[in-house]
Design an enzyme around this catalytic site. Sequence first.
Site: not given
Ligand code: 13P
Length: 254
Positions: A11, A99, A176, A216, A97, A170, A9
């Site tokens: 982002k 976010e 992150g 992560s 997601h 997740e 992803n």
């Molecule tokens: P990270 O791998 O940066 O923690 O992000 C995970 C994520 O949100 C994947 O959709």
Amino acid sequence: MRTPLVAGNWKMHKDHREAVELVRELDGLLAGLEGVEVAVCPPFTALSDVARALEDSGSPILLGAQDVYPAPEGAFTGEISPRMLRALGVRYVIVGHSERREIIGEKDELVAAKARAVLEEGMVPILCVGETLEEREEGKAVSKVRHQLEAALSAWTGDEVSTGLVIAYEPIWAIGTGRTATPEDAQEMNSFIRGWLAERYGQEVASEVRILYGGSVKPDNAGELMAMPDIDGALVGGASLKAGDFAAIARFRG
Ligand code: 13P
């Protein structure tokens, strides 16, 4: 057996030129990899160029999108329809997601509509679920995830679930932050999710659905996470922006 899926992803990273460079480098590093599906989910502005780059090189890397709007077309300024994604050869679409839920304010109903719209266009939603740190500390992680599953999948049949769905657990506190869930904690939630599917749709359907872990994931923890019986791959954020790291994660079996 379920084929593991390792999805990147990206982002809000990489313009269309950088995205093509990244996917080309990744494609080279993944040469000869078998038994694992690999997908990348670039931003909308890069989808078309990445699609072309993958096609030109005959790459096995699959294309994913990070979001979608649940209508075939119309007056929805700024939005992208399932048909537009399908036309580019998109196979997977991330929906729900954290976010988008937490920053943009997407509600369960919208997430459910997005997942249906993706399915009905012949693509596969990667439905994201997961709890906040507060919810985990209060012992509410499972009830949060159960609620998210119920809200998103109430209209789905067993056939649809077994062939048209990927779920990604997740935990928000692991995204992150560099703080990964332990393989045991991630396994526990993924096992709960599979149990929930089995209760509703039967054991056979539940055994066919891929349930990923995200948060992560790095080259040095990917192997132990994906060795767990109910972790069928990874949804990778930060580490998917470095071709070497992402390729190492996809090669988690060594
Ligand atoms: P990270 O791998 O940066 O923690 O992000 C995970 C994520 O949100 C994947 O959709």
